[in-house]
Design an enzyme around this catalytic site. Structure first.
Site, PDB file in Angstrom:
ATOM      1  N   SER A   1       0.801  -1.220   0.000  1.00 23.43           N
ATOM      2  CA  SER A   1       0.000   0.000   0.000  1.00 23.43           C
ATOM      3  C   SER A   1       0.837   1.274   0.000  1.00 23.43           C
ATOM      4  O   SER A   1       0.305   2.357  -0.159  1.00 23.43           O
ATOM      5  CB  SER A   1      -0.950   0.007   1.204  1.00 23.43           C
ATOM      6  OG  SER A   1      -0.208  -0.025   2.400  1.00 23.43           O
TER       7      SER A   1
ATOM      8  N   HIS B   1       1.375   3.812   7.147  1.00 20.39           N
ATOM      9  CA  HIS B   1       0.810   4.720   6.152  1.00 20.39           C
ATOM     10  C   HIS B   1       1.202   6.159   6.445  1.00 20.39           C
ATOM     11  O   HIS B   1       1.747   6.468   7.499  1.00 20.39           O
ATOM     12  CB  HIS B   1      -0.722   4.596   6.120  1.00 20.39           C
ATOM     13  CG  HIS B   1      -1.200   3.418   5.310  1.00 20.39           C
ATOM     14  ND1 HIS B   1      -2.510   3.070   5.249  1.00 20.39           N
ATOM     15  CD2 HIS B   1      -0.541   2.533   4.543  1.00 20.39           C
ATOM     16  CE1 HIS B   1      -2.645   2.004   4.477  1.00 20.39           C
ATOM     17  NE2 HIS B   1      -1.461   1.651   4.042  1.00 20.39           N
TER      18      HIS B   1
ATOM     19  N   ASP C   1      -7.742   6.069   4.899  1.00 22.19           N
ATOM     20  CA  ASP C   1      -7.810   4.826   5.670  1.00 22.19           C
ATOM     21  C   ASP C   1      -9.099   4.655   6.473  1.00 22.19           C
ATOM     22  O   ASP C   1      -9.195   3.742   7.280  1.00 22.19           O
ATOM     23  CB  ASP C   1      -6.623   4.752   6.635  1.00 22.19           C
ATOM     24  CG  ASP C   1      -5.335   4.441   5.902  1.00 22.19           C
ATOM     25  OD1 ASP C   1      -5.417   4.064   4.718  1.00 22.19           O
ATOM     26  OD2 ASP C   1      -4.260   4.577   6.497  1.00 22.19           O
TER      27      ASP C   1
END
Lengths: 180, 168
Positions: free
Chosen positions: B44, B83, B110
């Site tokens: 990701s 992230h 998210d």
């Protein structure tokens, strides 16, 4: 223990162990040296050039859940080619709005971002460009809020430490009234 | 003689294990992060981080800011997520911060990963910030997780090496 077969197996294993340890040490030293060259690059590179301005506030409106949303366009002229070193994998370049409202002093919202993987592509000119993400504030307070636009580049290496650099530009005040 | 040798080997094995533990614990102290090193498990954050890359984390006292890559733990999820922070809202007067994250390679933020009804992360969710990267080395741990037999084989091999070390 003993016996010729088992001792030869051991010597084979020890050779393997020594080889792997040596390889690991050399690789670690090389990685460390590489990231040190980047440290030098940070201090010696020519200053990257960047300028950003707010082009227009297209819309400022309430949203459900007592949120507020602003739609803006911006212009940008940036030359970040000097940031690239031999160890740079990519720049993660983004533009963010920074503003304060009466009930929250620090607000940072990313409006636009891009990934730059090649040095030649680090010359960027955008005019009256739409943001990628709209400016949504989780409560009321955008009306009349003073705002800055900050261009940030996160330098991501192939190996070693990461760092960010940024330039902040005044974005004026958001409109005092809702506008559709 | 044999007893002595056996004790020596046991001590040596113990030394290796305790020094590894000491290094890990000191790293925890220095970085202020409960896990100073993590392995990237998903794509990701590509092309910045690939599966198997090792990240070095630091917690630090500074407030979280946009653009930082953080590792966070969600309630009811075993595996931490790496992230980028894309929104920060700090409330005036109280020590309360709202943080929103997104994977560089994902189209949306998210919120879909957070538990139902949770729109923001706060400081308590954050385990550390990524400071450095070592590519691909973590692939070993991913392989060991995927094939547990490999883990036992490696541990056995290392044990054997230590046990036979003094003989040569």
């Amino acid at each position: 223990m003993g016996g010729s077969s088992s001792s030869s197996m051991h010597s084979w294993m020890h050779r393997g162990n020594t080889l792997i340890t040596f390889f690991g040490t050399v690789a670690a030293v090389l990685c460390l040296a590489t990231t040190l060259t980047d440290l030098r690059h940070v201090y010696t590179m020519p200053d990257p050039q960047a300028s950003v301005s707010l082009a227009e506030v297209k819309r400022l409106a309430p949203m459900t859940g007592s949120k507020e949303q602003a739609t803006l366009t911006f212009s940008m002229d940036a030359d970040l080619r000097s940031v690239f070193s031999w160890n740079t994998k990519q720049l993660f370049l983004f533009l963010q709005a920074e503003y304060s409202t009466p009930d929250s002093t620090v607000n940072q919202v990313v409006l636009w971002d891009t990934i730059i993987q090649q040095k030649e592509k680090a010359r960027i000119r955008l005019k009256n460009h739409k943001t990628k993400y709209s400016l949504i504030h989780p409560s009321k307070g955008l009306k009349g809020a003073p705002m800055n636009l900050t261009l940030v580049w996160h330098v991501m290496p192939r190996v070693g430490f990461m760092y960010t650099q940024s330039r902040t530009f005044p974005g004026g005040r958001l409109p005092d009234k809702y506008m559709q | 003689m044999n007893v002595r040798q056996l004790v020596m080997q046991a001590v040596q094995l113990g030394l290796i294990i305790t020094s590894a533990l000491m290094i890990w614990k000191s790293l925890m102290l220095v970085t202020g992060s409960e896990s100073p090193v993590v392995v990237v498990l998903s794509g990701s954050m590509e092309p910045g981080f690939y599966r198997g890359d090792i990240l070095f984390l630091n917690m630090g006292k500074n407030p979280i800011r946009t653009g930082e890559i953080v590792v966070f733990n969600l309630d009811g999820r075993d595996i931490p997520i790496v992230h980028r922070v894309i929104k920060v809202h700090e409330k005036t007067g109280v020590n309360e911060v709202k943080i929103l994250t997104k994977g560089d390679n994902n189209y949306s933020d998210d919120r879909g990963l957070y538990p139902r009804g949770q729109d923001w992360l706060n400081r308590d969710h954050i385990m550390g910030r990524a400071m450095g990267i070592l590519p691909q080395v973590g692939m070993v741990t991913i392989l060991m997780n995927d094939y547990p037999q490999l883990k036992f084989a490696l541990i056995g091999l290392l044990g054997l090496l230590v046990m036979t070390n003094k003989e040569s």
